[in-house]
Structure formats: structure tokens, C-alpha cells
Scaffold this active site. Structure first.
Site, mmCIF file in Angstrom:
data_model
loop_
_atom_site.group_PDB
_atom_site.id
_atom_site.type_symbol
_atom_site.label_atom_id
_atom_site.label_comp_id
_atom_site.label_asym_id
_atom_site.label_seq_id
_atom_site.Cartn_x
_atom_site.Cartn_y
_atom_site.Cartn_z
ATOM 1 N N MET A 26 -4.519 -61.030 7.148
ATOM 2 C CA MET A 26 -3.300 -60.468 6.589
ATOM 3 C C MET A 26 -3.651 -59.797 5.258
ATOM 4 O O MET A 26 -4.615 -60.185 4.602
ATOM 5 C CB MET A 26 -2.271 -61.568 6.383
ATOM 6 C CG MET A 26 -1.959 -62.257 7.693
ATOM 7 S SD MET A 26 -0.636 -63.433 7.588
ATOM 8 C CE MET A 26 0.751 -62.350 7.466
ATOM 9 N N THR A 31 -2.689 -52.113 9.360
ATOM 10 C CA THR A 31 -1.646 -51.184 9.796
ATOM 11 C C THR A 31 -1.761 -49.852 9.074
ATOM 12 O O THR A 31 -1.575 -48.794 9.678
ATOM 13 C CB THR A 31 -0.250 -51.808 9.579
ATOM 14 O OG1 THR A 31 -0.194 -53.034 10.309
ATOM 15 C CG2 THR A 31 0.850 -50.897 10.083
ATOM 16 N N GLU A 97 -0.077 -55.196 15.745
ATOM 17 C CA GLU A 97 0.116 -56.644 15.948
ATOM 18 C C GLU A 97 -0.349 -57.051 17.342
ATOM 19 O O GLU A 97 0.295 -57.838 18.032
ATOM 20 C CB GLU A 97 1.595 -57.029 15.753
ATOM 21 C CG GLU A 97 2.192 -56.626 14.414
ATOM 22 C CD GLU A 97 1.861 -57.591 13.285
ATOM 23 O OE1 GLU A 97 1.064 -58.529 13.500
ATOM 24 O OE2 GLU A 97 2.392 -57.390 12.183
#
Ligand code: ZN
Length: 201
Positions: A26, A31, A97
Site C-alpha cells: 500500500m 495505481t 486491485e
């Protein structure tokens, strides 16, 4: 930085497809990197489409939204099989994801690439226990290109590759990231709560 290989040859017919995976913890910018690659393809007038698992309802229902507000619209899907139909007209297929897709996603990506499409997959490579996440290991294995991006350890500032869960919940899928997780290096991930004593935060 990843630079697209020149797969396109003149009069190449049929075109060759391939798979790219962008993985990491994370806060590692997965992204953002997916969006960067897709925007470049879009500027080159290639037909792009992004899919994400329907369970991810953070931010926008219809938009893939990265943390810096640079967004591209995406289609939420419940079953990986749906992607095969929905992506028929695309040249470039993006998945975000990807760790949350069902196991059919491996076959779907393989078929998309075999049919001449460029497939770009972004996902968490490890879960909050530090174990390989969902189908990411299989996707990394069948990909032509794998890019591992890193965050910075939120405890000590080293390079971070782990997602540390602050919340005591042991639910595998826990969304709403910023307040419940920290990017951590291997050492601080293994130290767990003991980092508080060591670094008196
Ligand atoms: Zn650390």
C-alpha cells in the site's frame, strides 16, 4: 521508469499481446503507475478500458481513483469472466486491485494477451500478514513484465514493501486504507507494535 517495449511492427498481423504487472505494498504508487501507462496509451489513440473488482467501493463507484486525484473511469465487475466480453474492443486492458479478483482472472488475462491485447495489472503482492495475495503470484508468473514499486517505511524511512495493519481486525479484506495501514520495511513490519517503544512515536 518502465518504458513500453516496441511490440508494434509494421504490417504485423495479428498483433502480439502481452501482460504487465505492477505490484507492491500500500502507498507504493501502483495505481498512479497504472494510470500513467494507460494515459500514455490513450494519448496514442489506443482504445483503453479499466476494470476493478466490484467490492472496492472506495471513493467513486465508476472511477478508478488514485491517491493524487488523477483518475480514469473504470468498470466494476463481480466476476473475472465478464472482462472477456467487456474488453472485446479494447487494445489496452487495465486491471486495478487485481488481488481481489477471483481465480478465473489468470485465464482471462492469458486469453486477452493471446488475442493481441496489452494487459496491465496493478495489485498488492502481499496481504497484511506478508503472504502472497490472491492470484497475484500466478499473474506475475505469466506476465512478460513485472514492476515492483515501493513505498517508504512510515516508521523508520527505509524502503517499504509490506502493508502493516494497525487495526486489530483479522478480516482479509479491509478497505479504507490511510488510517488502518502503514507501509513498513521488513524490520518494522516484523517488530509490529514494538516499534512504538523503539521509536517513541
Ligand atoms: Zn522501517
Amino acid at each position: 521508469m518502465f518504458v513500453e517495449p516496441s511490440h508494434r511492427r509494421e504490417h504485423q498481423n495479428p498483433r502480439t499481446g502481452w501482460i504487465e504487472v505492477i505490484c507492491g505494498s500500500m502507498f507504493s504508487g501502483k495505481t498512479e503507475e497504472l494510470i500513467r501507462r494507460l494515459n500514455r496509451a490513450k494519448i496514442a489513440r489506443q482504445k483503453i478500458q479499466i476494470f476493478k473488482p466490484a467490492l472496492d467501493k472506495r471513493y467513486h463507484e465508476e472511477n478508478i481513483v488514485s491517491h493524487n486525484d488523477n483518475s480514469i473511469s473504470s468498470i466494476p465487475v463481480r466476476l473475472s469472466q465478464q472482462i472477456s466480453d467487456l474488453a472485446q474492443d479494447c487494445e489496452v486492458v487495465g486491471l486495478d486491485e487485481a488481488q481481489f479478483f477471483d481465480e478465473g482472472i489468470v485465464e482471462v488475462c492469458d486469453q486477452l494477451a493471446n488475442s493481441g491485447k496489452r494487459v496491465i495489472i496493478a495489485g498488492l503482492d502481499m496481504d497484511y500478514l506478508g503472504k502472497p495475495f490472491g492470484c497475484m503470484p500466478q499473474l506475475m508468473a505469466i506476465a512478460e513484465y513485472v514492476t515492483k514499486v515501493h513505498a517508504i517505511c512510515m516508521v523508520c524511512g527505509e524502503v517499504a514493501s509490506h502493508s502493516y495493519r494497525l487495526s486489530p481486525s483479522n478480516e482479509h479484506v479491509l478497505l479504507g486504507e490511510t488510517d488502518m495501514y502503514e507501509a513498513r520495511c521488513r524490520r518494522c513490519f516484523n517488530l509490529g507494535e514494538k516499534t512504538a517503544e523503539l521509536y517513541s512515536r
